[in-house]
Design an enzyme around this catalytic site. Sequence first.
Site, mmCIF file in Angstrom:
data_model
loop_
_atom_site.group_PDB
_atom_site.id
_atom_site.type_symbol
_atom_site.label_atom_id
_atom_site.label_comp_id
_atom_site.label_asym_id
_atom_site.label_seq_id
_atom_site.Cartn_x
_atom_site.Cartn_y
_atom_site.Cartn_z
ATOM 1 N N GLU A 68 26.320 63.050 64.835
ATOM 2 C CA GLU A 68 25.007 62.274 64.428
ATOM 3 C C GLU A 68 25.094 61.588 63.061
ATOM 4 O O GLU A 68 25.263 62.453 62.098
ATOM 5 C CB GLU A 68 23.849 63.273 64.401
ATOM 6 C CG GLU A 68 22.527 62.380 64.201
ATOM 7 C CD GLU A 68 21.242 63.391 64.244
ATOM 8 O OE1 GLU A 68 20.118 62.754 64.106
ATOM 9 O OE2 GLU A 68 21.535 64.390 63.785
ATOM 10 N N THR B 4 13.344 63.645 67.331
ATOM 11 C CA THR B 4 13.567 63.743 65.955
ATOM 12 C C THR B 4 12.182 63.924 65.423
ATOM 13 O O THR B 4 11.173 63.665 66.064
ATOM 14 C CB THR B 4 14.336 62.557 65.287
ATOM 15 O OG1 THR B 4 13.579 61.300 65.633
ATOM 16 C CG2 THR B 4 15.559 62.291 66.352
ATOM 17 N N GLU B 5 12.204 63.931 64.019
ATOM 18 C CA GLU B 5 10.868 63.958 63.111
ATOM 19 C C GLU B 5 10.197 62.694 63.410
ATOM 20 O O GLU B 5 9.077 62.556 63.703
ATOM 21 C CB GLU B 5 11.039 64.297 61.909
ATOM 22 C CG GLU B 5 11.500 65.655 61.578
ATOM 23 C CD GLU B 5 12.887 65.831 61.644
ATOM 24 O OE1 GLU B 5 13.443 67.099 61.252
ATOM 25 O OE2 GLU B 5 13.839 64.962 61.954
ATOM 26 N N TYR B 6 10.907 61.499 63.257
ATOM 27 C CA TYR B 6 10.555 60.032 63.616
ATOM 28 C C TYR B 6 9.809 59.645 65.020
ATOM 29 O O TYR B 6 8.891 59.319 65.098
ATOM 30 C CB TYR B 6 11.629 59.096 63.101
ATOM 31 C CG TYR B 6 11.425 58.892 61.601
ATOM 32 C CD1 TYR B 6 10.488 58.424 60.997
ATOM 33 C CD2 TYR B 6 12.709 59.101 61.018
ATOM 34 C CE1 TYR B 6 10.789 58.184 59.572
ATOM 35 C CE2 TYR B 6 13.020 58.864 59.670
ATOM 36 C CZ TYR B 6 11.895 58.452 58.881
ATOM 37 O OH TYR B 6 12.000 58.106 57.600
ATOM 38 N N GLU B 7 10.554 60.402 65.940
ATOM 39 C CA GLU B 7 10.440 60.101 67.321
ATOM 40 C C GLU B 7 8.849 60.846 67.572
ATOM 41 O O GLU B 7 8.324 60.260 68.286
ATOM 42 C CB GLU B 7 11.691 60.852 68.198
ATOM 43 C CG GLU B 7 11.491 60.633 69.797
ATOM 44 C CD GLU B 7 12.422 61.077 70.417
ATOM 45 O OE1 GLU B 7 12.380 61.048 71.706
ATOM 46 O OE2 GLU B 7 13.526 61.502 69.806
ATOM 47 N N GLU C 282 24.584 63.036 56.350
ATOM 48 C CA GLU C 282 23.488 62.210 55.691
ATOM 49 C C GLU C 282 23.632 62.186 54.177
ATOM 50 O O GLU C 282 24.186 62.942 53.756
ATOM 51 C CB GLU C 282 22.194 63.457 55.875
ATOM 52 C CG GLU C 282 21.202 63.034 55.207
ATOM 53 C CD GLU C 282 20.296 61.741 55.582
ATOM 54 O OE1 GLU C 282 20.322 60.914 54.435
ATOM 55 O OE2 GLU C 282 20.234 61.485 56.838
ATOM 56 N N ASN D 237 28.555 59.268 52.713
ATOM 57 C CA ASN D 237 28.171 57.770 53.433
ATOM 58 C C ASN D 237 29.104 57.567 54.611
ATOM 59 O O ASN D 237 30.412 57.875 54.503
ATOM 60 C CB ASN D 237 28.683 56.873 52.281
ATOM 61 C CG ASN D 237 27.950 55.619 52.613
ATOM 62 O OD1 ASN D 237 28.103 55.053 53.930
ATOM 63 N ND2 ASN D 237 27.374 55.068 51.660
ATOM 64 N N ASP E 191 18.331 52.893 59.874
ATOM 65 C CA ASP E 191 17.547 51.652 58.960
ATOM 66 C C ASP E 191 18.019 50.674 59.903
ATOM 67 O O ASP E 191 19.005 50.129 60.214
ATOM 68 C CB ASP E 191 18.265 51.598 57.690
ATOM 69 C CG ASP E 191 17.330 50.790 56.619
ATOM 70 O OD1 ASP E 191 16.923 49.831 57.301
ATOM 71 O OD2 ASP E 191 17.118 51.221 55.829
#
Length: 213
Positions: free
Chosen positions: A44, A191-194, A69, A96, A118
Site C-alpha cells: 500500500e 480507509t479513514e478517508y473512505e 508512508e 518516499n 493526493d
Amino acid sequence: MRQRNKPWADDFIAEHADLIIPAPEKHRGKWKEIFGNDHPIHLEIGTGKGQFIAGMAEQHPDINFIGMELAKSVIVTAAEKVLAKEVPNVILLNNNAKDLRDFFAENEISGIYLNFSDPWPKSRHEKRRLTYRTFLEQYEDILIEGGTLVQKTDNRGLFEYSLVSYNQYGMLLEDVSLDLHVNEDPMNVKTEYEKKFSAKGQPIYRCQVSFQS
C-alpha cells in the site's frame, strides 16, 4: 491535510524497528525472509493512519502487507493500529515512494493499493500523481506477472486521469466502479478517508487494473 507534529515519533519508530523497518533498501529482494514465510506480498503506497492495512492484514492472514508512508506523524498512528490488532503480517516503511525500485526487486510484489492518493490537481504537478506513467513503469517492474493494482479515490478528476493513464500505458481494466458503496461489499476494508467521504454521500471511485504480458 496538515498533520499535527508528534515529538515522540522518532523514539516510537526506533523502539518498533521490527514493525517500522529502517533502511528498507537493504532488504530489497528479501522481503519474504523478513516475514518468515512464502506468502504473497501486497504493497500500500500512502498508508495514512493505517486503518486499511491493519484491516486487510486481519482479513487476509495468508497475505503479507507492506505499507509505505512518508509522514512520521502519520505512520506512528498506523503502527499503533497494527499493534492493537496484533497482526503479524504487516510491516511499515517510513520512506518516499518516488522510486520503489530502490526497495523492491522485480516480481517481488503481488498487489499494489493506491488509496485516496493526493490528486495533485495542477497541471505542472502531473508527474507527482501516483498514476503518472513513470510510476506505472515502477509498478510494472516490481509486480509479478498477473499482479494487480487497486485504486480508490473520492476525486473524480484523478480517477478519470488515472483511467486514461492506464489505457495509454496498455493496462487491462479488470473492474471499474463509479460508486463503490451502492452495493456494499462486506469484504471492502474502508480507509479513514473512505468512511468520512462516503458518510457525506460522496461517491467512491474504484478500479482494479493489471499489466498485460
